[in-house]
Design a protein around this motif. Structure first.
Motif, PDB file in Angstrom:
ATOM      1  N   LEU A 518       0.827  -1.199   0.000  1.00 34.08           N
ATOM      2  CA  LEU A 518       0.000   0.000   0.000  1.00 34.08           C
ATOM      3  C   LEU A 518       0.865   1.255   0.000  1.00 34.08           C
ATOM      4  O   LEU A 518       0.553   2.245  -0.670  1.00 34.08           O
ATOM      5  N   ARG A 519       1.956   1.225   0.736  1.00 38.92           N
ATOM      6  CA  ARG A 519       2.841   2.393   0.781  1.00 38.92           C
ATOM      7  C   ARG A 519       3.606   2.590  -0.527  1.00 38.92           C
ATOM      8  O   ARG A 519       3.844   3.717  -0.953  1.00 38.92           O
ATOM      9  N   GLU A 520       3.980   1.514  -1.171  1.00 35.15           N
ATOM     10  CA  GLU A 520       4.816   1.629  -2.356  1.00 35.15           C
ATOM     11  C   GLU A 520       4.040   1.969  -3.624  1.00 35.15           C
ATOM     12  O   GLU A 520       4.617   2.456  -4.591  1.00 35.15           O
ATOM     13  N   GLY A 521       2.747   1.735  -3.642  1.00 32.06           N
ATOM     14  CA  GLY A 521       1.996   1.794  -4.889  1.00 32.06           C
ATOM     15  C   GLY A 521       2.011   3.146  -5.562  1.00 32.06           C
ATOM     16  O   GLY A 521       1.889   4.188  -4.915  1.00 32.06           O
ATOM     17  N   ARG A 522       2.152   3.131  -6.898  1.00 33.02           N
ATOM     18  CA  ARG A 522       2.004   4.354  -7.681  1.00 33.02           C
ATOM     19  C   ARG A 522       0.526   4.670  -7.906  1.00 33.02           C
ATOM     20  O   ARG A 522       0.132   5.820  -7.955  1.00 33.02           O
ATOM     21  N   SER A 523      -0.263   3.655  -8.108  1.00 37.73           N
ATOM     22  CA  SER A 523      -1.700   3.812  -8.250  1.00 37.73           C
ATOM     23  C   SER A 523      -2.352   2.882  -7.241  1.00 37.73           C
ATOM     24  O   SER A 523      -1.717   2.521  -6.249  1.00 37.73           O
ATOM     25  N   THR A 524      -3.582   2.495  -7.473  1.00 39.83           N
ATOM     26  CA  THR A 524      -4.232   1.589  -6.534  1.00 39.83           C
ATOM     27  C   THR A 524      -3.621   0.195  -6.672  1.00 39.83           C
ATOM     28  O   THR A 524      -3.779  -0.454  -7.702  1.00 39.83           O
ATOM     29  N   PRO A 525      -2.900  -0.295  -5.680  1.00 36.10           N
ATOM     30  CA  PRO A 525      -2.235  -1.604  -5.813  1.00 36.10           C
ATOM     31  C   PRO A 525      -3.244  -2.742  -5.803  1.00 36.10           C
ATOM     32  O   PRO A 525      -4.294  -2.670  -5.163  1.00 36.10           O
ATOM     33  N   ASP A 526      -2.896  -3.810  -6.506  1.00 35.35           N
ATOM     34  CA  ASP A 526      -3.787  -4.970  -6.607  1.00 35.35           C
ATOM     35  C   ASP A 526      -4.048  -5.619  -5.254  1.00 35.35           C
ATOM     36  O   ASP A 526      -5.084  -6.258  -5.059  1.00 35.35           O
ATOM     37  N   CYS A 527      -3.117  -5.459  -4.333  1.00 34.63           N
ATOM     38  CA  CYS A 527      -3.275  -6.115  -3.036  1.00 34.63           C
ATOM     39  C   CYS A 527      -4.534  -5.649  -2.309  1.00 34.63           C
ATOM     40  O   CYS A 527      -5.124  -6.415  -1.538  1.00 34.63           O
ATOM     41  N   ALA A 528      -4.966  -4.411  -2.556  1.00 37.50           N
ATOM     42  CA  ALA A 528      -6.151  -3.898  -1.862  1.00 37.50           C
ATOM     43  C   ALA A 528      -7.387  -4.704  -2.222  1.00 37.50           C
ATOM     44  O   ALA A 528      -8.188  -5.067  -1.351  1.00 37.50           O
ATOM     45  N   ALA A 529      -7.543  -5.010  -3.517  1.00 40.22           N
ATOM     46  CA  ALA A 529      -8.685  -5.818  -3.947  1.00 40.22           C
ATOM     47  C   ALA A 529      -8.513  -7.279  -3.540  1.00 40.22           C
ATOM     48  O   ALA A 529      -9.475  -7.932  -3.105  1.00 40.22           O
ATOM     49  N   HIS A 530      -7.288  -7.823  -3.676  1.00 33.55           N
ATOM     50  CA  HIS A 530      -7.049  -9.216  -3.291  1.00 33.55           C
ATOM     51  C   HIS A 530      -7.358  -9.421  -1.806  1.00 33.55           C
ATOM     52  O   HIS A 530      -7.985 -10.417  -1.420  1.00 33.55           O
ATOM     53  N   PHE A 531      -6.895  -8.495  -0.983  1.00 37.31           N
ATOM     54  CA  PHE A 531      -7.161  -8.592   0.452  1.00 37.31           C
ATOM     55  C   PHE A 531      -8.662  -8.658   0.701  1.00 37.31           C
ATOM     56  O   PHE A 531      -9.148  -9.501   1.472  1.00 37.31           O
ATOM     57  N   GLY A 532      -9.420  -7.768   0.058  1.00 35.16           N
ATOM     58  CA  GLY A 532     -10.859  -7.754   0.255  1.00 35.16           C
ATOM     59  C   GLY A 532     -11.531  -9.028  -0.189  1.00 35.16           C
ATOM     60  O   GLY A 532     -12.466  -9.526   0.464  1.00 35.16           O
ATOM     61  N   LEU A 533     -11.067  -9.600  -1.309  1.00 29.67           N
ATOM     62  CA  LEU A 533     -11.654 -10.846  -1.798  1.00 29.67           C
ATOM     63  C   LEU A 533     -11.402 -12.002  -0.832  1.00 29.67           C
ATOM     64  O   LEU A 533     -12.292 -12.819  -0.567  1.00 29.67           O
ATOM     65  N   TRP A 534     -10.181 -12.093  -0.311  1.00 25.59           N
ATOM     66  CA  TRP A 534      -9.880 -13.120   0.691  1.00 25.59           C
ATOM     67  C   TRP A 534     -10.724 -12.910   1.955  1.00 25.59           C
ATOM     68  O   TRP A 534     -11.307 -13.865   2.484  1.00 25.59           O
ATOM     69  N   ALA A 535     -10.763 -11.681   2.435  1.00 24.52           N
ATOM     70  CA  ALA A 535     -11.466 -11.403   3.690  1.00 24.52           C
ATOM     71  C   ALA A 535     -12.943 -11.763   3.583  1.00 24.52           C
ATOM     72  O   ALA A 535     -13.519 -12.392   4.488  1.00 24.52           O
ATOM     73  N   GLU A 536     -13.572 -11.382   2.490  1.00 27.78           N
ATOM     74  CA  GLU A 536     -14.995 -11.684   2.328  1.00 27.78           C
ATOM     75  C   GLU A 536     -15.224 -13.173   2.096  1.00 27.78           C
ATOM     76  O   GLU A 536     -16.170 -13.764   2.651  1.00 27.78           O
ATOM     77  N   ALA A 537     -14.381 -13.792   1.268  1.00 29.61           N
ATOM     78  CA  ALA A 537     -14.567 -15.218   0.972  1.00 29.61           C
ATOM     79  C   ALA A 537     -14.385 -16.080   2.222  1.00 29.61           C
ATOM     80  O   ALA A 537     -15.123 -17.050   2.438  1.00 29.61           O
ATOM     81  N   LEU A 538     -13.404 -15.761   3.054  1.00 29.00           N
ATOM     82  CA  LEU A 538     -13.212 -16.498   4.299  1.00 29.00           C
ATOM     83  C   LEU A 538     -14.424 -16.349   5.208  1.00 29.00           C
ATOM     84  O   LEU A 538     -14.903 -17.327   5.807  1.00 29.00           O
ATOM     85  N   MET A 539     -14.931 -15.107   5.319  1.00 23.57           N
ATOM     86  CA  MET A 539     -16.091 -14.880   6.164  1.00 23.57           C
ATOM     87  C   MET A 539     -17.301 -15.651   5.649  1.00 23.57           C
ATOM     88  O   MET A 539     -18.012 -16.316   6.411  1.00 23.57           O
ATOM     89  N   ASP A 540     -17.549 -15.594   4.339  1.00 27.31           N
ATOM     90  CA  ASP A 540     -18.720 -16.262   3.784  1.00 27.31           C
ATOM     91  C   ASP A 540     -18.607 -17.783   3.857  1.00 27.31           C
ATOM     92  O   ASP A 540     -19.617 -18.483   3.844  1.00 27.31           O
ATOM     93  N   ALA A 541     -17.363 -18.284   3.909  1.00 25.21           N
ATOM     94  CA  ALA A 541     -17.156 -19.735   4.011  1.00 25.21           C
ATOM     95  C   ALA A 541     -17.213 -20.225   5.452  1.00 25.21           C
ATOM     96  O   ALA A 541     -17.119 -21.435   5.693  1.00 25.21           O
ATOM     97  N   GLY A 542     -17.349 -19.315   6.398  1.00 31.05           N
ATOM     98  CA  GLY A 542     -17.396 -19.711   7.797  1.00 31.05           C
ATOM     99  C   GLY A 542     -16.049 -20.046   8.391  1.00 31.05           C
ATOM    100  O   GLY A 542     -15.964 -20.744   9.404  1.00 31.05           O
ATOM    101  N   VAL A 543     -14.968 -19.539   7.787  1.00 34.62           N
ATOM    102  CA  VAL A 543     -13.612 -19.790   8.268  1.00 34.62           C
ATOM    103  C   VAL A 543     -13.186 -18.640   9.174  1.00 34.62           C
ATOM    104  O   VAL A 543     -13.119 -17.489   8.750  1.00 34.62           O
ATOM    105  N   GLY A 544     -12.888 -18.949  10.415  1.00 34.63           N
ATOM    106  CA  GLY A 544     -12.437 -17.917  11.338  1.00 34.63           C
ATOM    107  C   GLY A 544     -11.031 -17.451  11.011  1.00 34.63           C
ATOM    108  O   GLY A 544     -10.145 -18.272  10.760  1.00 34.63           O
ATOM    109  N   TYR A 545     -10.812 -16.139  11.001  1.00 36.45           N
ATOM    110  CA  TYR A 545      -9.483 -15.617  10.692  1.00 36.45           C
ATOM    111  C   TYR A 545      -9.249 -14.309  11.425  1.00 36.45           C
ATOM    112  O   TYR A 545     -10.183 -13.648  11.902  1.00 36.45           O
TER     113      TYR A 545
END
Length: 882
Positions: A518-545
């Motif tokens: 996030l600090r290094e990015g010139r524009s919106t880094p891909d990690c921001a969307a990837h993080f959100g996809l993992w976070a939501e998918a884990l929650m919807d799958a019932g996986v505690g994290y």
């Protein structure tokens, strides 16, 4: 077996588990308003209140003697009613300005910013210009917001200073003698660069600083800012609220200036808003070379310099502002809490929420784990009524610092409904609010903070007000007709929170927070969307994290394929498109974790390097975003309890090796089945009813047996699951009895009253009362049906079914209440009687009919339906709906 009596802490939860609320003051209330409001807050089941002055209040009233006297009255009334107090520390928000008091008589504390521009040398010279500096971020507040942030409603700039200039491709600095101002003004400046020794067509860059001479916003880089803020704001508020538990800061800084010239010359720069500036940053290592590479550079070295810039910049702000405030609070025996800017608010993508279009790195933001070190309680922000990251991130921050759980501030924007933000949602139902609060608590919130309660006259605004309180992030929850039905809901939520307080959440997955990317990015880094996809998918799958940051990872943390961190123990670590970490040692630790049996999952790029040693890396298979949900299902162990379909809304707390607490919520409009997987030992399931505070009869589950649980739409269930002792005696799982012969009777002929004193009128139950002459009615609508029992074949186990409702509902038969509901459908067991029935349905809708119908055409009114929306009926057998 007789159900056990549940403990007092569950039956009567403490204030810390109860819903809190901001109390908006759009003007100074009367003492009688205060008395009535505090009594109503207690009746509603709130636990804590925070007084907040809003833009409609004249600035001169904020912290005036009358304001502080009313605060003292509120403090006394809250204590009398057993309510807790926290102190909201601002006029409006953007903590630090104190309604302009911080910079009053201290112009050097006004916000000072670094601007930049670039151009091309021609004939040894380049004339560069910065103009039209603007803070578009605040446009949604309209003219009132401009008058609030800037004296006279306009930003005027001065005290211009040349910070540095340089040659973009060679990363070399110009001499000060080569740079001079041609003109400075209150909206920009013109500078000439003379460099005859540099070839023509060479791109050059310029960095200048200026102070906003009319701004009430402050410079967070200066410790004196926080010192003056605490002396001018915290001191009088602490005296007015002597029993308060904490100060609450809100969203420090939101200037986010843009300007003409920002992306000129050499093209798009890597930082998208101005930086706060003070010469102390130069002493901290942010020199012209760093600025040149961080803003205009494109390679790995520039990315490292950008990360260094934002790490240094954030440290200066955090220590100057938050550490100074925390030191003051410690000295005065009071906590410090609140939240910073959170650009994920409203969603899961780290940069995809309400903060879209700004560069959050220029604010005291992004490194939430560092900011949280200065808090005594973690708080995050949530917008609107969909699942989102806020609560799980807040709980993760708390656990990283040895605390647990968090407060989630819940507010409403119009954006979710296609309206301007400030219009909010007067059409918000109690059902939608309740479901969102349950989601937050299951994800790690100890309580929800409502945004907000209004003064009673807010829906009849004074035309002289500088902003319209009716549409100040509506609704005012206490002005909703359904607020009278809120106490039962808030009590149930408080019990849910208390139920989940003890023990350790069952979470074996750590989701890595990609701070360096996030600090290094010139524009919106891909990690921001990837993080959100993992976070939501884990929650919807019932996986505690739990979300973890790099600072938690140490060599001592790895043992036999597990990460033992202060925030938990994890056998799985997920890297969401993480391409860089700060410390090369982190890579070695992650490799050791993987070698010893730990599960290392990643998506996005195949290689992760470290900031200052790009030769060190770890590799892994490339997982695309479309494969994340499949990878979770195929790789991670199935959860102990799962609901058919998605999303999963489940949380498990382990109290002892043989005792679990489980909360499960059917977050859908359909009946669903939850299944508890089998175990090699006998178990006992004991339901704790959060709505009634009683326990149901324990259920015995034999070894190697699954258990199924039917969940009604929006049903919350909470259980204790324990290993059965040899002497345990309780109910066995039984087959459901065969239903009696089918009987169904449609109920027509309903009457309606919008006023108990008015004459009842016939009404259709196929559409809302808005379509039947009551389009401007908000309040309690009364449906009545007189029903003869003489010809009914079954007079036992008959249910009144209401298949479609809009509003909260109380059902009375012959004047006696038999049930209530906040959901879109309901069923109630009718009394076993041969008497004729008078069925009365009291339905409370929202305030939208009063307020939204008078507004302009930007509002979609098609969904504003109130009352019964389908014909009720009577049937026999098992109740189909609650």
């Amino acid at each position: 077996m007789t159900p056990p009596a549940l403990p007092d802490w569950f039956q009567r939860p403490e204030n810390r588990f109860r819903t809190a609320a901001f109390w908006f003051w759009h003007h100074l209330p009367t003492p009688q308003m205060c008395r009535e409001a505090i009594a109503d807050m207690k009746r509603a089941g709130l636990g804590c209140i925070l007084v907040q002055a809003r833009l409609a209040m004249p600035l001169s009233d904020y912290l005036s003697p009358n304001y502080l006297a009313l605060c003292r009255l509120v403090s006394d009334l809250a204590e009398e009613h057993g309510l807790s107090i926290e102190i909201y520390d601002e006029y409006g928000w953007m903590s630090g300005h104190g309604g302009g008091l911080t910079v009053q008589g201290a112009d050097h504390l006004r916000e000072r910013h670094l601007f930049w521009t670039s151009g091309i040398l021609q004939n040894g010279q380049a004339t560069l210009q910065i103009s039209d500096i603007d803070a578009t971020f605040l446009d949604f507040l309209g003219p009132a917001g401009r008058r609030w942030t800037h004296e006279g409603g306009k930003a005027r700039w001065g005290l211009w200073q040349i910070v540095a200039g340089g040659v973009i491709p060679s990363r070399t600095l110009l001499q000060p003698s080569q740079i001079k101002f041609l003109e400075t003004g209150d909206s920009g400046c013109t500078v000439q660069i003379t460099a005859s020794d540099i070839p023509d067509e060479t791109p050059v860059a310029l960095f200048v600083a200026a102070t906003c001479l009319t701004s009430r916003l402050v410079n967070y880089l200066l410790p004196e800012t926080a010192e003056r803020f605490s002396n001018r704001v915290y001191v009088p508020l602490r005296e007015a609220f002597p029993k308060a538990e904490a100060f609450f800061f809100d969203h420090p800084y939101a200037g986010f200036y843009t300007w003409n010239g920002q992306n000129s010359g050499s093209g798009h720069c890597a930082i998208h808003n101005s930086l706060l500036w003070d010469d102390s940053l130069i002493d901290a290592g942010i020199n012209g070379i760093i600025l040149l590479e961080a803003i205009y550079g494109t390679g790995p070295q520039a990315a490292s310099r950008r990360a260094y810039l934002f790490e240094t910049y954030a440290r200066q702000m955090h220590h100057a502002f938050f550490r100074t405030l925390r030191r003051w609070c410690d000295a005065h025996d009071i906590g410090l809490t609140g939240h910073e800017l959170l650009p994920h608010v409203g969603g899961w993508n780290l940069l995809g929420g309400l903060g879209g279009g700004i560069d959050a790195r220029v604010a005291p933001s992004v490194d939430y784990f560092d900011i949280d070190t200065f808090k005594t309680q973690s708080v995050t922000d949530a917008a609107d009524y969909n699942s989102q990251l806020s609560a799980i991130l807040g709980d993760s921050l708390a656990r990283a610092h040895g605390r647990t759980r968090c407060t989630v501030e819940q507010y409403s924007t119009g954006r979710e409904m296609g309206r301007p933000s400030l219009y909010g949602q007067w059409d918000l139902s109690l059902s939608r609010l309740s479901a969102q609060m349950i989601r937050h608590i299951l994800q790690g919130a100890r309580r929800v903070l409502l945004h907000a309660l209004f003064l009673p006259d807010a829906i009849h605004p004074n035309p002289a007000h500088q902003s319209d309180p009716r549409f100040d992030f509506a609704p005012g929850f206490n002005l909703q007709p359904w607020w009278d039905d809120a106490p039962d809901v808030l009590e149930e939520l408080a019990r849910l929170s208390a139920f989940l307080e003890d023990g350790v959440p069952v979470r074996s997955v750590a989701l890595f927070y990609p701070l360096e990317d996030l600090r290094e990015g010139r524009s919106t880094p891909d990690c921001a969307a990837h993080f959100g996809l993992w976070a939501e998918a884990l929650m919807d799958a019932g996986v505690g994290y739990t979300v973890i940051d790099e600072k938690q990872i140490s060599e001592e943390a790895v043992c036999n394929g597990w990460l033992h961190l202060v925030s938990g123990q994890f056998d799985t670590l997920i890297l969401p498109d993480v391409t860089v970490v700060r410390d090369p040692q982190t890579l070695s630790i992650l490799e050791q974790f993987s070698r010893t049996g730990g599960r290392l999952l990643r998506s996005g790029k195949a290689v992760t390097t470290s900031r200052n040693d790009r030769t060190r890396w770890i590799e892994g298979p490339i997982i695309t975003t479309s494969e994340i949900a499949r990878l979770i299902q195929d790789t991670l162990p199935p959860p102990l309890l799962s609901i058919e379909g998605r999303p999963q809304r489940i949380t498990l707390q382990r109290l002892t090796p043989s005792l679990l607490r489980i909360a499960v919520f059917n977050d859908s409009d359909q009946e669903r089945t939850a299944r508890l997987s089998s175990a090699p030992q006998d178990r006992i399931l004991l339901e704790w009813r959060c709505d009634t505070a009683v326990a149901m009869s324990p259920v015995f589950i034999p070894a190697n047996t699954t258990f199924s649980l039917s969940l009604r739409p929006r049903q919350l269930s909470t259980f204790e699951l324990s290993v059965a002792m040899a002497e345990a005696h309780c109910s066995l799982i039984k087959e459901e009895p065969c239903p009696p012969p089918f009987y169904k009777e449609m109920l027509t002929g309903w009457l309606f009253q919008s006023d108990p004193e008015s004459s009842p009128l016939p009404i259709s139950t196929e559409c809302g009362w808005e379509q039947q002459g009551f389009q401007h009615f908000s309040g309690v609508g009364i449906y009545t049906l007189y029903l003869s029992n003489s010809n009914r074949p079954y007079n036992k186990n008959l249910y009144l079914v209401l298949p479609k409702i809009s509003g909260t509902l109380r059902c009375l038969v012959n004047g006696i209440e038999i049930g209530k509901s906040i959901e879109h459908s309901a069923s109630f067991l009718l009394p076993s009687s041969n008497q004729d029935f008078k069925i009365s349905l009291y339905i409370r809708n929202t305030a939208a009919n009063i307020l939204h119908h008078s507004m302009d055409s930007c509002l979609d009114l098609t969904d504003f339906s109130s009352g019964l929306l389908a014909t009720p009926y009577i049937w026999n057998g098992i109740a189909p709906i609650k």
